[in-house]
Design a protein around this motif. Sequence first.
Motif, PDB file in Angstrom:
ATOM      1  N   ARG A  86       0.824  -1.209   0.000  1.00 11.37           N
ATOM      2  CA  ARG A  86       0.000   0.000   0.000  1.00 11.37           C
ATOM      3  C   ARG A  86       0.853   1.251   0.000  1.00 11.37           C
ATOM      4  N   VAL A  87       1.886   1.265   0.847  1.00  7.86           N
ATOM      5  CA  VAL A  87       2.779   2.427   0.901  1.00  7.86           C
ATOM      6  C   VAL A  87       3.484   2.620  -0.442  1.00  7.86           C
ATOM      7  N   ALA A  88       3.968   1.517  -1.004  1.00  6.52           N
ATOM      8  CA  ALA A  88       4.699   1.603  -2.275  1.00  6.52           C
ATOM      9  C   ALA A  88       3.799   2.090  -3.404  1.00  6.52           C
ATOM     10  N   LEU A  89       2.577   1.592  -3.455  1.00  9.43           N
ATOM     11  CA  LEU A  89       1.677   1.976  -4.532  1.00  9.43           C
ATOM     12  C   LEU A  89       1.200   3.419  -4.381  1.00  9.43           C
ATOM     13  N   ARG A  90       0.990   3.854  -3.178  1.00  9.70           N
ATOM     14  CA  ARG A  90       0.586   5.244  -2.978  1.00  9.70           C
ATOM     15  C   ARG A  90       1.703   6.186  -3.410  1.00  9.70           C
ATOM     16  N   ARG A  91       2.926   5.815  -3.116  1.00 10.06           N
ATOM     17  CA  ARG A  91       4.065   6.641  -3.534  1.00 10.06           C
ATOM     18  C   ARG A  91       4.162   6.680  -5.057  1.00 10.06           C
ATOM     19  N   ALA A  92       3.981   5.506  -5.680  1.00  9.82           N
ATOM     20  CA  ALA A  92       4.048   5.457  -7.139  1.00  9.82           C
ATOM     21  C   ALA A  92       2.902   6.235  -7.779  1.00  9.82           C
ATOM     22  N   ALA A  93       1.727   6.214  -7.141  1.00  6.03           N
ATOM     23  CA  ALA A  93       0.592   6.972  -7.669  1.00  6.03           C
ATOM     24  C   ALA A  93       0.900   8.466  -7.674  1.00  6.03           C
ATOM     25  N   GLY A  94       1.567   8.933  -6.630  1.00  2.00           N
ATOM     26  CA  GLY A  94       1.950  10.340  -6.573  1.00  2.00           C
ATOM     27  C   GLY A  94       2.918  10.716  -7.680  1.00  2.00           C
ATOM     28  N   GLU A  95       3.623   9.705  -8.203  1.00  2.00           N
ATOM     29  CA  GLU A  95       4.573   9.950  -9.292  1.00  2.00           C
ATOM     30  C   GLU A  95       3.912   9.774 -10.660  1.00  2.00           C
ATOM     31  N   GLY A  96       2.607   9.468 -10.670  1.00  2.00           N
ATOM     32  CA  GLY A  96       1.873   9.361 -11.924  1.00  2.00           C
ATOM     33  C   GLY A  96       1.748   7.971 -12.501  1.00  2.00           C
ATOM     34  N   ASP A  97       2.230   6.942 -11.808  1.00  2.00           N
ATOM     35  CA  ASP A  97       2.136   5.570 -12.304  1.00  2.00           C
ATOM     36  C   ASP A  97       0.665   5.179 -12.448  1.00  2.00           C
ATOM     37  N   LEU A  98       0.249   4.754 -13.645  1.00  2.00           N
ATOM     38  CA  LEU A  98      -1.157   4.486 -13.903  1.00  2.00           C
ATOM     39  C   LEU A  98      -1.688   3.280 -13.133  1.00  2.00           C
ATOM     40  N   GLN A  99      -0.882   2.230 -13.013  1.00  2.00           N
ATOM     41  CA  GLN A  99      -1.300   1.074 -12.230  1.00  2.00           C
ATOM     42  C   GLN A  99      -1.530   1.483 -10.773  1.00  2.00           C
ATOM     43  N   ALA A 100      -0.617   2.260 -10.234  1.00  2.00           N
ATOM     44  CA  ALA A 100      -0.747   2.706  -8.848  1.00  2.00           C
ATOM     45  C   ALA A 100      -1.925   3.658  -8.686  1.00  2.00           C
ATOM     46  N   ARG A 101      -2.151   4.507  -9.675  1.00  2.00           N
ATOM     47  CA  ARG A 101      -3.308   5.400  -9.614  1.00  2.00           C
ATOM     48  C   ARG A 101      -4.609   4.602  -9.604  1.00  2.00           C
ATOM     49  N   LEU A 102      -4.655   3.539 -10.386  1.00  2.00           N
ATOM     50  CA  LEU A 102      -5.834   2.676 -10.393  1.00  2.00           C
ATOM     51  C   LEU A 102      -6.059   2.088  -9.008  1.00  2.00           C
ATOM     52  N   PHE A 103      -4.975   1.697  -8.342  1.00  2.00           N
ATOM     53  CA  PHE A 103      -5.063   1.146  -6.988  1.00  2.00           C
ATOM     54  C   PHE A 103      -5.648   2.176  -6.020  1.00  2.00           C
ATOM     55  N   THR A 104      -5.126   3.389  -6.048  1.00  2.00           N
ATOM     56  CA  THR A 104      -5.571   4.396  -5.073  1.00  2.00           C
ATOM     57  C   THR A 104      -6.959   4.933  -5.403  1.00  2.00           C
ATOM     58  N   GLU A 105      -7.224   5.206  -6.666  1.00  2.00           N
ATOM     59  CA  GLU A 105      -8.498   5.818  -7.033  1.00  2.00           C
ATOM     60  C   GLU A 105      -9.661   4.842  -6.943  1.00  2.00           C
ATOM     61  N   SER A 106      -9.410   3.564  -7.182  1.00  2.00           N
ATOM     62  CA  SER A 106     -10.502   2.591  -7.139  1.00  2.00           C
ATOM     63  C   SER A 106     -11.024   2.378  -5.730  1.00  2.00           C
ATOM     64  N   ALA A 107     -10.229   2.702  -4.723  1.00  2.00           N
ATOM     65  CA  ALA A 107     -10.673   2.549  -3.343  1.00  2.00           C
ATOM     66  C   ALA A 107     -11.680   3.621  -2.950  1.00  2.00           C
ATOM     67  N   GLU A 108     -11.682   4.723  -3.667  1.00  2.00           N
ATOM     68  CA  GLU A 108     -12.524   5.860  -3.297  1.00  2.00           C
ATOM     69  C   GLU A 108     -13.555   6.215  -4.356  1.00  2.00           C
ATOM     70  N   THR A 109     -13.444   5.640  -5.545  1.00  2.00           N
ATOM     71  CA  THR A 109     -14.280   6.055  -6.669  1.00  2.00           C
ATOM     72  C   THR A 109     -15.022   4.863  -7.265  1.00  2.00           C
ATOM     73  N   PRO A 110     -16.343   4.981  -7.465  1.00  2.00           N
ATOM     74  CA  PRO A 110     -17.069   3.915  -8.154  1.00  2.00           C
ATOM     75  C   PRO A 110     -16.500   3.696  -9.557  1.00  2.00           C
ATOM     76  N   THR A 111     -16.719   2.525 -10.107  1.00  2.00           N
ATOM     77  CA  THR A 111     -16.169   2.197 -11.422  1.00  2.00           C
ATOM     78  C   THR A 111     -16.571   3.218 -12.471  1.00  2.00           C
ATOM     79  N   ARG A 112     -17.822   3.667 -12.409  1.00  2.00           N
ATOM     80  CA  ARG A 112     -18.288   4.631 -13.403  1.00  2.00           C
ATOM     81  C   ARG A 112     -17.555   5.966 -13.310  1.00  2.00           C
ATOM     82  N   GLY A 113     -16.919   6.211 -12.167  1.00  2.00           N
ATOM     83  CA  GLY A 113     -16.150   7.434 -12.010  1.00  2.00           C
ATOM     84  C   GLY A 113     -14.710   7.304 -12.460  1.00  2.00           C
ATOM     85  N   LEU A 114     -14.331   6.109 -12.908  1.00  2.00           N
ATOM     86  CA  LEU A 114     -12.956   5.861 -13.331  1.00  2.00           C
ATOM     87  C   LEU A 114     -12.793   5.915 -14.850  1.00  2.00           C
ATOM     88  N   THR A 115     -13.835   6.296 -15.571  1.00  2.00           N
ATOM     89  CA  THR A 115     -13.770   6.231 -17.026  1.00  2.00           C
ATOM     90  C   THR A 115     -12.681   7.135 -17.603  1.00  2.00           C
TER      91      THR A 115
END
Length: 433
Positions: free
Chosen positions: A18-47
């Motif tokens: 979790r720590v590693a992916l959150r750090r990578a998300a802050g750097e713009g990594d798309l896989q990591a962003r998917l990890f962080t954003e999917s926890a807070e956003t419904p699928t329809r909000g991820l389009t």
Amino acid sequence: MSVAKKAVRWGVTHAIPRVALRRAAGEGDLQARLFTESAETPTRGLTGLFDEIHGRGPVVRGKYSYLVSRHSVVRDVLTSQDVRAGIDRVDGVLGRLSTWSASDHLHPVEPPSMLATEPPEHTRYRKLVTRVFTARAVENLRTRTEEIAAELLDALETRARAGEEVDLVETYCSLLPVTVIAEILGVPDHERDKVLTLGTAAAPSLDMGMPWRQFRDTDRALTEFDAWLGDHLAALKANPGDNLLSKLVAAREDGVGLDDKELRATAGLVLAAGFETTVNLLGNGIALLREHPEQLDKARQDPSLWPGAVDEILRFDPPVLLTGRTTVRDTEISGTRVRAGALVTTLLAGANRDPEVFDDPHTFDVTRPNAREHIAFSSGRHYCLGAALARMEGEVGLRALFERFPDLRLRPGAEHRPTRILRGYEKLPALLT
């Protein structure tokens, strides 16, 4: 298991990633962003994120995995012999800690679960299950599913007359599939609430990055579910009934059946998957149809559209966001060289919004002619065994609900489940006028 071992397992499998992916998300990594954003956003909000991933090419290399979201590439990966289900354990110190702290109970994404096995074991498990879980057996359940839906709606009608607000997830979306799957698997009436509670509590086990409290509660639910399964299977062995699980206990392929551990893993997966994803399908479908009343009107005016409407719901807001694979050898994915042992994340929800396959993919349309081409049920050798059952329950459940309560109104207070992999509603308040 000691608290120390459990804490180490949580640290290795959840806290550190979790720590590693959150750090990578802050750097713009798309896989990591998917990890962080999917926890807070419904699928329809991820389009928007899906579109960004699509725009980066057929294979997106992230810091920790490869990410594929185009329909053809996702299907190719899921059907490839160069990948296997699941994720490899890490090497080095973390790998040794992971092995030392491994749990004693069965886990849905660890062998011998069908979600984490490959041929020849997976082939043997699947043959035995499909011999009793046939399409004909599922279709024979339609009348009983209609009866169960009617019974649940009768109870809701009493509350509707009183003007009560109801939570449709609690009173309908969860009860319909759990009652059906419980009858299929011979679960006694007095134990169905327990199965529903344990199955719901264990749902986050598919996720990575759980906080400590959720991990502890999920681990406890898995332990209790495993113990309950052992008792239930023992009871069926002693007194087999006319249900599919009793048939699975007795099933043999070339004279060989499932051993105790394999039977618990397979029965547990069929039981939990048999209602968990359908709860999401029903909840997501109710919300979508109320948000798009013109689409609901089309289905109500032409009942032949209901099967297609269910597939469009599965395409537009699928119950499962993604699934992971690991390469078993050096290979090539859509022109990109990928080393052996690499993690490949297949974004099912992204594939379902691929504009090369689905015209105007961000529009919900129950008349869409190719809605059934979605990959919500995965593909290849791990294609969902319960797909026919889920489709039938979705069709029966949604049609019956809106026929009984045509003016159903959703109320404020809807809550999405906090899980990243399984996608649906935890609460869906409504007035059934």
